[in-house]
Design an enzyme around this catalytic site. Structure first.
Site, PDB file in Angstrom:
ATOM      1  N   ASP A 205      37.409  -3.452  55.252  1.00  0.00           N
ATOM      2  CA  ASP A 205      37.165  -4.825  54.545  1.00  0.00           C
ATOM      3  C   ASP A 205      38.233  -5.690  55.159  1.00  0.00           C
ATOM      4  OD1 ASP A 205      34.745  -3.631  54.136  1.00  0.00           O
ATOM      5  OD2 ASP A 205      34.889  -3.738  51.936  1.00  0.00           O
TER       6      ASP A 205
ATOM      7  N   LYS B   6      34.514  -7.145  43.667  1.00  0.00           N
ATOM      8  CA  LYS B   6      33.167  -7.303  43.995  1.00  0.00           C
ATOM      9  C   LYS B   6      32.705  -5.786  44.293  1.00  0.00           C
ATOM     10  CE  LYS B   6      30.497  -7.746  48.240  1.00  0.00           C
ATOM     11  NZ  LYS B   6      30.689  -6.487  49.130  1.00  0.00           N
TER      12      LYS B   6
ATOM     13  N   ASP C  72      25.970  -6.993  54.440  1.00  0.00           N
ATOM     14  CA  ASP C  72      26.604  -7.490  55.646  1.00  0.00           C
ATOM     15  C   ASP C  72      25.577  -6.958  56.673  1.00  0.00           C
ATOM     16  OD1 ASP C  72      28.330  -9.610  55.186  1.00  0.00           O
ATOM     17  OD2 ASP C  72      29.866  -8.206  55.067  1.00  0.00           O
TER      18      ASP C  72
HETATM   19  C1  LIG Z   1      29.013  -2.697  48.168  1.00  0.00           C
HETATM   20  C2  LIG Z   1      30.073  -1.943  48.776  1.00  0.00           C
HETATM   21  O1  LIG Z   1      30.708  -1.006  48.026  1.00  0.00           O
HETATM   22  N1  LIG Z   1      30.421  -1.909  50.082  1.00  0.00           N
HETATM   23  C3  LIG Z   1      31.505  -1.241  50.789  1.00  0.00           C
HETATM   24  C4  LIG Z   1      31.171   0.138  50.829  1.00  0.00           C
HETATM   25  O2  LIG Z   1      29.692  -0.099  51.856  1.00  0.00           O
HETATM   26  P1  LIG Z   1      28.884   1.369  52.015  1.00  0.00           P
HETATM   27  O3  LIG Z   1      28.965   2.177  50.766  1.00  0.00           O
HETATM   28  O4  LIG Z   1      27.712   0.818  52.374  1.00  0.00           O
HETATM   29  O5  LIG Z   1      29.596   1.999  53.193  1.00  0.00           O
HETATM   30  P2  LIG Z   1      29.886   3.689  53.589  1.00  0.00           P
HETATM   31  O6  LIG Z   1      31.043   4.074  52.881  1.00  0.00           O
HETATM   32  O7  LIG Z   1      28.726   4.181  53.232  1.00  0.00           O
HETATM   33  O8  LIG Z   1      30.245   3.624  55.113  1.00  0.00           O
HETATM   34  C5  LIG Z   1      30.758   2.408  55.933  1.00  0.00           C
HETATM   35  C6  LIG Z   1      30.544   2.764  57.442  1.00  0.00           C
HETATM   36  O9  LIG Z   1      31.654   3.672  57.383  1.00  0.00           O
HETATM   37  C7  LIG Z   1      30.964   4.831  58.294  1.00  0.00           C
HETATM   38  N2  LIG Z   1      31.799   5.850  57.892  1.00  0.00           N
HETATM   39  C8  LIG Z   1      32.046   5.942  56.523  1.00  0.00           C
HETATM   40  C9  LIG Z   1      32.779   7.493  56.155  1.00  0.00           C
HETATM   41  C10 LIG Z   1      33.047   8.159  56.980  1.00  0.00           C
HETATM   42  O10 LIG Z   1      33.949   9.171  56.584  1.00  0.00           O
HETATM   43  N3  LIG Z   1      32.913   7.848  58.084  1.00  0.00           N
HETATM   44  C11 LIG Z   1      32.259   6.808  58.707  1.00  0.00           C
HETATM   45  O11 LIG Z   1      32.338   6.664  59.842  1.00  0.00           O
HETATM   46  C12 LIG Z   1      29.456   4.755  57.865  1.00  0.00           C
HETATM   47  O12 LIG Z   1      28.680   5.563  59.017  1.00  0.00           O
HETATM   48  C13 LIG Z   1      29.326   3.238  57.808  1.00  0.00           C
HETATM   49  O13 LIG Z   1      29.290   2.725  58.979  1.00  0.00           O
HETATM   50  O14 LIG Z   1      32.142   0.960  51.670  1.00  0.00           O
HETATM   51  C14 LIG Z   1      32.409   0.457  53.031  1.00  0.00           C
HETATM   52  C15 LIG Z   1      33.548   1.150  53.711  1.00  0.00           C
HETATM   53  O15 LIG Z   1      34.601   1.070  53.211  1.00  0.00           O
HETATM   54  C16 LIG Z   1      32.889  -1.066  52.744  1.00  0.00           C
HETATM   55  O16 LIG Z   1      33.125  -1.640  53.850  1.00  0.00           O
HETATM   56  C17 LIG Z   1      31.877  -1.992  51.909  1.00  0.00           C
HETATM   57  O17 LIG Z   1      32.587  -3.263  51.679  1.00  0.00           O
HETATM   58  C1  LIG Z   2      30.685  -5.258  53.697  1.00  0.00           C
HETATM   59  C2  LIG Z   2      31.026  -5.606  52.573  1.00  0.00           C
HETATM   60  O1  LIG Z   2      30.093  -6.026  51.413  1.00  0.00           O
HETATM   61  P1  LIG Z   2      28.436  -5.210  51.608  1.00  0.00           P
HETATM   62  O2  LIG Z   2      28.698  -3.748  51.540  1.00  0.00           O
HETATM   63  O3  LIG Z   2      28.060  -5.732  50.121  1.00  0.00           O
HETATM   64  O4  LIG Z   2      27.727  -6.018  52.614  1.00  0.00           O
HETATM   65  C3  LIG Z   2      32.212  -6.251  52.076  1.00  0.00           C
HETATM   66  O5  LIG Z   2      32.474  -6.377  50.910  1.00  0.00           O
HETATM   67  O6  LIG Z   2      33.079  -6.423  52.704  1.00  0.00           O
END
Ligand SMILES: CC(=O)N[C@H]1[C@@H](OP(=O)(O)OP(=O)(O)OC[C@H]2O[C@@H](n3ccc(=O)[nH]c3=O)[C@H](O)[C@@H]2O)O[C@H](CO)[C@@H](O)[C@@H]1O
Ligand SMILES: C=C(OP(=O)(O)O)C(=O)O
Length: 434
Positions: free
Chosen positions: A319, A22, A121
């Site tokens: 995840d 996904k 989410d």
């Molecule tokens: C569509 C998609 O691809 N969604 C994924 C993507 O979301 P997405 O790209 O939105 O998530 P991010 O990697 O930006 O961040 C996820 C969360 O982790 C925190 N954060 C991130 C990096 C870091 O070094 N430290 C930290 O604290 C961020 O503040 C945030 O709350 O990556 C997430 C983290 O693997 C996954 O849960 C999601 O399923």
């Molecule tokens: C958090 C997830 O998805 P999304 O970033 O699309 O909300 C996920 O795939 O677990």
């Protein structure tokens, strides 16, 4: 709102094929906007979030043809940027997280982009600063101070820059990378996310003519090119689905073979479930999980309690923590689950506690699970799926439980798991969609 009626307690048996990933799909689909030439993508999962993004691309003027059930050809040779002003676009963008990644490609190719606050989410604050700051470093100008949270950005010609990301955001890295490939000069992204999703995107962009070095590391160096061409791309199997199936097999005491897993791409996932006591064999590229009546959690070398926590890649993906948590409820032993990244992802444990699990929610990020060692089964209840991964964790719990469960709001599960009821019923599960 759809629901699942689940009759628990059945052992499952057989082979299951994971769907395409996904979160990779959401990046790869946005990348089709970077070229006017056709791009063929295969192993596309037939799930709600991906289908919504495909619909959005089609409505933007991208030609979309489905040449096989899992294969599409996209051609973005006549993109209608005016569509970004419509209410329908705002609605579509708000429905999924992946929509945020159209910004980088649109800015790079057309010099302008718009998007509403993306969906996805509700599992905590999901800020977009990393995306915007990175794109601003490439020369984009953002207007995000609007009361309706509708962002717009413009750029005459993006220019390569050095940047150290404040966090290794997965979609943020993908967005900046897709902008940088068409920027003038060299872009260096340090503290880049390097999840297999991002690696796959790098490989695809290189096949399209991009110049990227550092794939798989946290230092990406991109030399901008004038234009990109078409390509063919095949999605990896969904590692989160593979982990979910491993957890399902353990909780239900089932013998399941997960086919074609691309095991080298799974990072710490198999190891994490092995530490929870789940036996598995790698048979070629398949993962065979034997029937196990019991599984016992490992401790650390000094005898202290196992801690399962998330980390950016190559650490364990956040995840899969909900699934790991549900698996721990029936293990022998105690586990501390520490969800560092998201602050609202563990609240679903109240449903597991209602089912009879022994869990102490220490704070929004940490839960201690005292395994029941399969001495007392969970009991079926009515519950609502709060997010995609908690949803599948509750489904696994319900399949292992004694009696009937109803899970409401299974649209959350459908966001990321293709025909999950049909595929699990084929292994002997009893799931009815209401
Ligand atoms: C569509 C998609 O691809 N969604 C994924 C993507 O979301 P997405 O790209 O939105 O998530 P991010 O990697 O930006 O961040 C996820 C969360 O982790 C925190 N954060 C991130 C990096 C870091 O070094 N430290 C930290 O604290 C961020 O503040 C945030 O709350 O990556 C997430 C983290 O693997 C996954 O849960 C999601 O399923
Ligand atoms: C958090 C997830 O998805 P999304 O970033 O699309 O909300 C996920 O795939 O677990």
């Amino acid at each position: 709102m759809a629901s699942f009626e689940v009759i628990g307690g059945n052992k499952l048996k057989g082979e299951i094929y994971p769907q395409g990933a996904k979160n990779e799909a959401l990046q790869i689909l946005c990348a089709v906007l970077l070229t006017a030439e056709p791009v063929t993508i295969s192993n596309v999962p037939d799930i709600r979030d991906v289908n919504k993004l495909i619909e959005l691309l089609g409505d933007m003027g991208v030609k979309v043809s489905r040449t096989a059930p899992d294969t599409y050809v996209f051609q973005a040779d006549d993109v209608n940027l005016e569509y970004l002003q419509t209410e329908k676009f705002v609605e579509q963008g708000r429905a999924i997280r992946g929509s945020v990644m159209i910004v980088g490609p649109l800015l790079a190719r057309f010099g302008e982009a718009k998007m509403p606050k993306p969906g996805g989410d509700k599992i905590g604050r999901r800020r977009l600063d990393t995306h915007f700051i990175g794109l601003e470093k490439l020369g984009a100008k953002f207007n995000y101070d609007t009361p309706d949270i509708f962002y717009s950005a413009t750029a005459e010609r993006l220019k390569g820059a050095y940047m150290l990301l404040d966090e290794a955001s997965v979609t943020g890295t993908a967005n900046i990378l897709m902008a940088a490939v068409l920027a003038e000069g060299v872009t260096t992204i340090y503290n880049a996310a390097c999840e297999p999703y991002v690696q796959q995107l790098c490989r695809m962009l290189i096949r399209m003519g991009a110049k990227i070095s550092g794939t798989g590391s946290n230092l990406l160096v991109i030399e901008g090119v004038e234009k990109l061409g078409g390509t063919e791309h095949r999605m990896l199997p969904d590692m989160i689905e593979i982990g979910s199936f491993i957890g399902l097999a353990a909780m239900t005491g089932s013998e399941i073979t997960i086919k074609n897993c691309q095991i080298p791409e799974l990072g710490l996932i198999p190891d994490t479930f092995q530490r929870l006591g789940i036996k598995m064999e790698f048979r070629g590229d398949d993962i065979f999980i034997p029937e196990q009546d019991r599984y016992e959690v490992d401790t650390y070398i000094d005898g202290s309690i196992l801690n399962i926590s998330d980390h950016t890649w190559p650490g364990l993906t956040p995840d899969l923590l909900s699934v790991a948590l549900v698996v721990a409820t029936q293990a022998k032993g105690t586990v501390l689950i520490h969800q560092k990244m998201f602050e609202s992802r563990l609240f679903f444990v109240d449903k597991l506690i209602d089912m009879g699990a022994q869990i102490i929610l220490c704070d929004p990020h940490r839960a201690t699970v005292i395994g029941l060692n399969k001495q007392i089964p969970l009991r079926g209840i009515r519950m609502t799926s709060p997010d995609i991964r908690a949803g599948v964790a509750l489904l696994i719990a319900a399949l292992s439980a004694e009696g009937k469960s109803i899970i409401d709001n299974v649209e959350q599960i459908d966001r990321g798991y293709q025909n999950i009821d049909g595929r699990l019923n084929a292994l002997g599960a009893q799931i009815r969609r209401l």
